[in-house]
Motif scaffolding. Sequence first.
Motif, short mmCIF file in Angstrom:
data_model
loop_
_atom_site.label_atom_id
_atom_site.label_comp_id
_atom_site.label_asym_id
_atom_site.label_seq_id
_atom_site.Cartn_x
_atom_site.Cartn_y
_atom_site.Cartn_z
N ALA A 179 0.96 34.76 44.78
CA ALA A 179 -0.64 34.72 44.43
C ALA A 179 -1.47 36.20 45.20
CB ALA A 179 -1.22 33.66 44.72
N SER A 180 -0.76 36.49 46.20
CA SER A 180 -1.35 37.40 47.20
C SER A 180 -1.31 38.76 46.34
CB SER A 180 -0.36 37.57 48.47
OG SER A 180 1.00 37.92 48.07
N ALA A 184 -6.61 36.46 41.46
CA ALA A 184 -8.02 37.06 41.75
C ALA A 184 -8.88 36.06 40.77
CB ALA A 184 -8.34 38.30 41.36
N GLY A 185 -10.13 35.50 41.58
CA GLY A 185 -10.84 34.48 40.90
C GLY A 185 -10.27 33.23 40.45
N LYS A 188 -4.16 34.32 37.72
CA LYS A 188 -2.98 35.18 38.05
C LYS A 188 -3.10 35.95 37.00
CE LYS A 188 0.25 33.78 40.61
NZ LYS A 188 1.38 32.68 40.85
N LEU A 189 -3.57 37.37 36.95
CA LEU A 189 -3.50 38.39 35.96
C LEU A 189 -3.34 39.62 36.67
CD1 LEU A 189 -6.46 36.92 33.62
CD2 LEU A 189 -3.92 36.74 32.97
N TRP A 190 -3.13 39.79 37.64
CA TRP A 190 -3.24 40.97 38.39
C TRP A 190 -2.05 41.59 38.92
CZ3 TRP A 190 -7.91 43.87 38.28
CH2 TRP A 190 -8.90 43.32 37.82
N LEU A 191 -1.88 42.76 39.19
CA LEU A 191 -0.88 43.52 39.83
C LEU A 191 -1.40 44.49 40.70
CD1 LEU A 191 1.78 44.55 36.93
CD2 LEU A 191 2.06 42.68 38.69
N ARG A 192 -1.27 43.99 42.17
CA ARG A 192 -1.52 44.90 43.22
C ARG A 192 -0.44 45.61 44.07
NH1 ARG A 192 -4.58 40.17 43.85
NH2 ARG A 192 -7.07 40.48 43.46
N LEU A 193 -0.47 46.77 43.88
CA LEU A 193 0.20 47.71 44.51
C LEU A 193 -0.40 48.57 45.73
CD1 LEU A 193 2.23 48.75 41.60
CD2 LEU A 193 3.00 47.07 42.96
N ALA A 258 -0.85 31.25 34.30
CA ALA A 258 -1.97 32.17 34.79
C ALA A 258 -3.38 31.76 35.04
CB ALA A 258 -1.86 33.36 33.76
N ARG A 259 -3.46 30.43 34.40
CA ARG A 259 -4.70 29.71 34.55
C ARG A 259 -5.73 30.61 34.14
NH1 ARG A 259 -2.45 28.69 39.80
NH2 ARG A 259 -3.90 30.15 40.59
#
Length: 556
Positions: A179-180, A184-185, A188-193, A258-259
Amino acid sequence: MSQSFSAVATASEPSEPTTVPKSGMPRDDALALGMIVVAGLALVCLQASIEQAVADTLTLNTLFIPGAVTITGFAAWAATKKWAPYADPIYVALATIFSGVGIIFIRRLALTRAEEPLAIDANMFADTGGRQLIYSFIGVLAFAIILGVLKDHRDLRKFAYIIAAVSLIGIILPPLLPASISEAGGAKLWLRLGPISIQPSEFANIGLIVFFAHYLISKRDVLTVAGRRFLGFQFPRLQDLVPVIIVLVTSLFVLVFARSLGQSLMIFAVFLAMLYMATRRISWLFIGVLSFAAACVAVYPLFSHLQVRVRIFLDPYNPDYVNGQSYQLVKALDGLTEGGLLGAGPGQGKANSIPLAESDFMFPTLGYEIGLFALTALLLLYLIMVGRGFKTAMLVRDNFGKLLTAGLSFLIAFQVFVVIGGATALIPMTGATTPFLAAGGSSVLATWILIALLVRVSNEARKPHRGSNRLEKVTPPPEWLQQKENERQFEERRAAAQAEGESTQVVDLNQLRGRQHPSGDPSPPLHGGNAPPQPPPQSRPYGPGAQPRSEREDEA
């Protein structure tokens, strides 16, 4: 009876009749530029009214920010002029308006926020609004690259399965990550690099539409004809339900893990709409809606986040939820109510009181300040864009282009619908974002890519075309060309011999070609003893493998 060669022909692409004149649709560059200029002037008025309301002064940003947005519009128009000159000019003009309104209102929210408000004379690239402007520059750059590289939208069919695989990975991967780096919000739809974050699902929606268009056109006959009729509906065969099942499972995966109710609805609704447009069978709609509803009912008791969305939708003003779970929705509804028909005025309302005003609830935020009338005008502009998209689908002559354009247009329409429906409690909140208006680099970039595909197909639909809608290019086989050349030379030599007076009798073509007379005697020479040159023995006027005339006549 003659035997003809089989010509090597290529079927015309496009193959459908069209109402476009042979000379193509008119290219009204003055109209395109005029719409962008009018959009820029409207944005100047909007920015000036916000600065006047917030700080009672005007700064250079009154001209700089709308000017920067207008420059992006001119850049997009220049790319269209160079690589898609016959495309409908309204796509770029409307995209410029939507981008400008989104950038200005995102910056307006930063000017009046409670913590560390943005200075009225801050650099136009500062804060969230400045980043949104940079994303627009990048989006226009991607728009130009796609138009320059993709010369024909039908080339996408060559990579349809690769695009589908990459899109599915982009949808499935974030829910499987920690989740880290993916949440977001609550979704779980993001990829943070590091400092870079991207939402792959925004691009996956477009990729799946490309694949759906390719697959449904390839399998349209099977999906349309095969099956049995029951209660007035023609139901498909079990094996034909496999793609529906795969898309349904993918949608439920997004909903559960992904909720994200919005992304789940987007995937399945777009596929179902394209399936209906490809087959025109009501039974597919019946099966799709029933199966998705049944699946949602089945998973509803197992997942709390879905139950929360439904409870808020059913009774947002319930005292048990109003200060907690339904706080965002209640504030959005209150903002629309207080805004009324004319709104509080740009920069004069309490737009910051609405949570997530710059993303999920951008639409009620706008309604709070510009009112229902202006909000309706904005919706009409979206309606015009969607309508032009469907018009392009009707004009283009290849079936892949028709379904691709219709799917992209439906995606815009459905995305706007779920955003407004969630913000007005018409449907449960979905977490979707309004195209161009909401903050987010992935959303802006993906929407510009979508517009580029619409422009590319529109250019194909409106450009000049040949009158024939059947075979446009026929390539004769080399044997046929050689035969015609041999016959031409032979006729020239015979005419020359006759002109010189060397032959005064009727010439037997079979004798001139060196064949045996039916009686078995060799061909007698012409009068004067000089026979004209004979064509090469490999010349066969009836095609390779054809029998001599005498043999075919004996068989007859």
